[in-house]
Motif scaffolding. Structure first.
Motif, mmCIF file in Angstrom:
data_model
loop_
_atom_site.group_PDB
_atom_site.id
_atom_site.type_symbol
_atom_site.label_atom_id
_atom_site.label_comp_id
_atom_site.label_asym_id
_atom_site.label_seq_id
_atom_site.Cartn_x
_atom_site.Cartn_y
_atom_site.Cartn_z
ATOM 1 N N GLN A 153 0.868 -1.177 0.000
ATOM 2 C CA GLN A 153 0.000 0.000 0.000
ATOM 3 C C GLN A 153 0.902 1.223 0.000
ATOM 4 O OE1 GLN A 153 -3.351 0.544 -0.016
ATOM 5 N NE2 GLN A 153 -2.968 2.728 0.134
ATOM 6 N N ALA A 154 0.658 2.180 -0.880
ATOM 7 C CA ALA A 154 1.460 3.396 -0.925
ATOM 8 C C ALA A 154 0.548 4.621 -0.927
ATOM 9 C CB ALA A 154 2.341 3.416 -2.174
ATOM 10 N N SER A 155 1.015 5.666 -0.257
ATOM 11 C CA SER A 155 0.271 6.921 -0.246
ATOM 12 C C SER A 155 1.238 8.090 -0.178
ATOM 13 C CB SER A 155 -0.693 6.972 0.946
ATOM 14 O OG SER A 155 0.028 6.952 2.167
ATOM 15 N N VAL A 156 0.764 9.230 -0.665
ATOM 16 C CA VAL A 156 1.500 10.485 -0.567
ATOM 17 C C VAL A 156 0.554 11.479 0.087
ATOM 18 C CG1 VAL A 156 2.700 12.322 -1.808
ATOM 19 C CG2 VAL A 156 2.777 9.973 -2.688
ATOM 20 N N THR A 157 0.997 12.081 1.190
ATOM 21 C CA THR A 157 0.175 13.053 1.901
ATOM 22 C C THR A 157 0.930 14.365 2.079
ATOM 23 O OG1 THR A 157 0.920 12.231 4.047
ATOM 24 C CG2 THR A 157 -1.127 11.289 3.169
ATOM 25 N N LEU A 158 0.172 15.416 2.308
ATOM 26 C CA LEU A 158 0.720 16.725 2.623
ATOM 27 C C LEU A 158 -0.155 17.328 3.711
ATOM 28 C CD1 LEU A 158 2.727 19.053 2.012
ATOM 29 C CD2 LEU A 158 1.038 19.907 0.356
ATOM 30 N N ASP A 159 0.431 17.554 4.867
ATOM 31 C CA ASP A 159 -0.313 18.102 6.009
ATOM 32 C C ASP A 159 -1.578 17.284 6.300
ATOM 33 O OD1 ASP A 159 1.576 20.176 6.236
ATOM 34 O OD2 ASP A 159 0.469 21.420 4.810
ATOM 35 N N GLY A 160 -1.460 15.956 6.219
ATOM 36 C CA GLY A 160 -2.586 15.070 6.509
ATOM 37 C C GLY A 160 -3.577 14.910 5.371
ATOM 38 N N ARG A 161 -3.392 15.617 4.273
ATOM 39 C CA ARG A 161 -4.298 15.526 3.122
ATOM 40 C C ARG A 161 -3.711 14.559 2.103
ATOM 41 N NH1 ARG A 161 -4.058 20.531 0.135
ATOM 42 N NH2 ARG A 161 -2.954 19.335 -1.408
ATOM 43 N N LEU A 162 -4.523 13.620 1.655
ATOM 44 C CA LEU A 162 -4.088 12.614 0.699
ATOM 45 C C LEU A 162 -3.949 13.216 -0.693
ATOM 46 C CD1 LEU A 162 -3.495 9.559 0.460
ATOM 47 C CD2 LEU A 162 -5.912 9.251 -0.119
ATOM 48 N N LEU A 163 -2.752 13.040 -1.293
ATOM 49 C CA LEU A 163 -2.495 13.539 -2.645
ATOM 50 C C LEU A 163 -2.497 12.419 -3.686
ATOM 51 C CD1 LEU A 163 0.488 15.988 -1.930
ATOM 52 C CD2 LEU A 163 -1.967 16.525 -2.040
ATOM 53 N N TYR A 164 -1.850 11.293 -3.347
ATOM 54 C CA TYR A 164 -1.746 10.141 -4.249
ATOM 55 C C TYR A 164 -1.943 8.873 -3.423
ATOM 56 C CZ TYR A 164 0.629 13.298 -7.529
ATOM 57 O OH TYR A 164 0.949 14.334 -8.378
ATOM 58 N N ILE A 165 -2.480 7.837 -4.079
ATOM 59 C CA ILE A 165 -2.656 6.532 -3.434
ATOM 60 C C ILE A 165 -2.727 5.468 -4.516
ATOM 61 C CG2 ILE A 165 -5.187 6.546 -3.410
ATOM 62 C CD1 ILE A 165 -4.887 5.414 -0.478
ATOM 63 N N ASN A 166 -2.362 4.230 -4.169
ATOM 64 C CA ASN A 166 -2.540 3.162 -5.161
ATOM 65 C C ASN A 166 -3.993 2.702 -5.128
ATOM 66 O OD1 ASN A 166 -1.517 1.875 -2.567
ATOM 67 N ND2 ASN A 166 -2.102 0.026 -3.674
ATOM 68 N N ASP A 167 -4.545 2.440 -6.296
ATOM 69 C CA ASP A 167 -5.928 1.973 -6.385
ATOM 70 C C ASP A 167 -6.024 0.565 -6.948
ATOM 71 O OD1 ASP A 167 -5.320 2.529 -9.026
ATOM 72 O OD2 ASP A 167 -7.266 3.436 -9.473
ATOM 73 N N THR A 168 -4.883 -0.107 -7.046
ATOM 74 C CA THR A 168 -4.865 -1.503 -7.462
ATOM 75 C C THR A 168 -4.064 -2.300 -6.444
ATOM 76 O OG1 THR A 168 -2.915 -1.113 -8.839
ATOM 77 C CG2 THR A 168 -5.059 -1.000 -9.934
ATOM 78 N N VAL A 169 -4.319 -3.584 -6.384
ATOM 79 C CA VAL A 169 -3.633 -4.457 -5.437
ATOM 80 C C VAL A 169 -2.285 -4.872 -6.019
ATOM 81 C CG1 VAL A 169 -3.762 -6.654 -4.203
ATOM 82 C CG2 VAL A 169 -5.826 -5.290 -4.535
ATOM 83 N N HIS A 170 -1.256 -4.789 -5.190
ATOM 84 C CA HIS A 170 0.095 -5.197 -5.576
ATOM 85 C C HIS A 170 0.521 -6.310 -4.622
ATOM 86 C CE1 HIS A 170 0.667 -1.822 -8.338
ATOM 87 N NE2 HIS A 170 -0.046 -1.145 -7.470
ATOM 88 N N THR A 171 0.167 -7.569 -4.971
ATOM 89 C CA THR A 171 0.481 -8.688 -4.091
ATOM 90 C C THR A 171 1.953 -9.059 -4.208
ATOM 91 O OG1 THR A 171 -0.255 -10.249 -5.776
ATOM 92 C CG2 THR A 171 -1.857 -9.638 -4.093
ATOM 93 N N VAL A 172 2.491 -9.547 -3.079
ATOM 94 C CA VAL A 172 3.892 -9.955 -3.008
ATOM 95 C C VAL A 172 4.018 -11.183 -2.114
ATOM 96 C CG1 VAL A 172 4.913 -7.674 -3.436
ATOM 97 C CG2 VAL A 172 4.311 -8.324 -1.103
ATOM 98 N N LEU A 173 5.128 -11.893 -2.282
ATOM 99 C CA LEU A 173 5.640 -12.938 -1.385
ATOM 100 C C LEU A 173 4.987 -14.312 -1.470
ATOM 101 C CD1 LEU A 173 6.258 -10.837 1.862
ATOM 102 C CD2 LEU A 173 7.897 -11.437 0.074
ATOM 103 N N THR A 174 3.685 -14.414 -1.590
ATOM 104 C CA THR A 174 3.049 -15.740 -1.542
ATOM 105 C C THR A 174 2.111 -15.943 -2.728
ATOM 106 O OG1 THR A 174 1.240 -14.893 -0.167
ATOM 107 C CG2 THR A 174 3.134 -15.860 0.997
ATOM 108 N N GLY A 175 1.665 -17.183 -2.905
ATOM 109 C CA GLY A 175 0.697 -17.484 -3.950
ATOM 110 C C GLY A 175 1.207 -17.227 -5.351
ATOM 111 N N GLY A 176 2.508 -17.382 -5.552
ATOM 112 C CA GLY A 176 3.084 -17.149 -6.868
ATOM 113 C C GLY A 176 3.377 -15.692 -7.169
ATOM 114 N N ALA A 177 3.110 -14.791 -6.215
ATOM 115 C CA ALA A 177 3.397 -13.366 -6.411
ATOM 116 C C ALA A 177 4.904 -13.133 -6.304
ATOM 117 C CB ALA A 177 2.654 -12.535 -5.368
ATOM 118 N N PRO A 178 5.394 -12.074 -6.918
ATOM 119 C CA PRO A 178 6.837 -11.789 -6.839
ATOM 120 C C PRO A 178 7.250 -11.359 -5.435
ATOM 121 C CG PRO A 178 5.683 -9.968 -7.886
ATOM 122 C CD PRO A 178 4.674 -11.067 -7.693
ATOM 123 N N GLU A 179 8.546 -11.431 -5.167
ATOM 124 C CA GLU A 179 9.062 -10.961 -3.878
ATOM 125 C C GLU A 179 9.091 -9.442 -3.826
ATOM 126 O OE1 GLU A 179 12.740 -12.699 -2.599
ATOM 127 O OE2 GLU A 179 12.100 -14.701 -3.188
#
Length: 149
Positions: free
Chosen positions: A113-139
């Motif tokens: 999960q990634a986000s970019v904030t400024l003074d507590g206000r959300l500017l950018y966020i990921n809106d798709t799932v980025h799975t890692v580590l298990t179930g055949g997902a990349p490390e």
């Protein structure tokens, strides 16, 4: 790519804040990784980027990337590790999130999960799932973020 707006965005932000509070109360944040694993141990690496190209961030912007256990659809995600960049200058931005391999269960799902904030206000966020580590997902995985309107 769908944009998060209105009630959906408000619900998402509420659930993220709730998950963060629960993780803080349980001590499951960044401090859950033993100090001796931070430099040399296993870690998820990648970069946070904006699909529209390089972005200059305003002064004081904070970029946060979290490795989360997202296995349970009806419960808040549990943060296993995170990296924060206070006063980040721009995107793309490389990250490295150490984690304790003893906390990884092959039957569970982990994502970034990634986000970019400024003074507590959300500017950018990921809106798709980025799975890692298990179930055949990349490390490792890059995380694309979208501008929040």
């Amino acid at each position: 790519m769908p944009l998060m707006t209105g009630v959906g965005l408000a619900l998402f932000l509420f659930l993220m804040a709730l998950a963060s509070s629960v993780c803080d109360a349980l001590g499951l944040g960044e401090s859950a990784v033993p100090d001796d694993m931070l430099a040399d141990g296993p870690a998820v690496e990648g970069r946070v980027f904006f699909g529209g190209g390089a972005v200059e961030l305003p002064e004081g912007a904070v970029v946060e990337v979290q490795l989360q256990d997202t296995s349970l659809a009806d419960a808040p995600a549990v943060t296993l590790g995170e990296q924060a960049f206070p006063d980040a200058r721009g995107l793309p931005l490389a990250f490295r999130i150490p984690y304790d391999p003893d906390r990884i269960d092959e039957r569970r799902e982990y994502s970034l999960q990634a986000s970019v904030t400024l003074d507590g206000r959300l500017l950018y966020i990921n809106d798709t799932v980025h799975t890692v580590l298990t179930g055949g997902a990349p490390e490792d995985s890059d995380v694309e973020v979208i501008r929040v309107r």
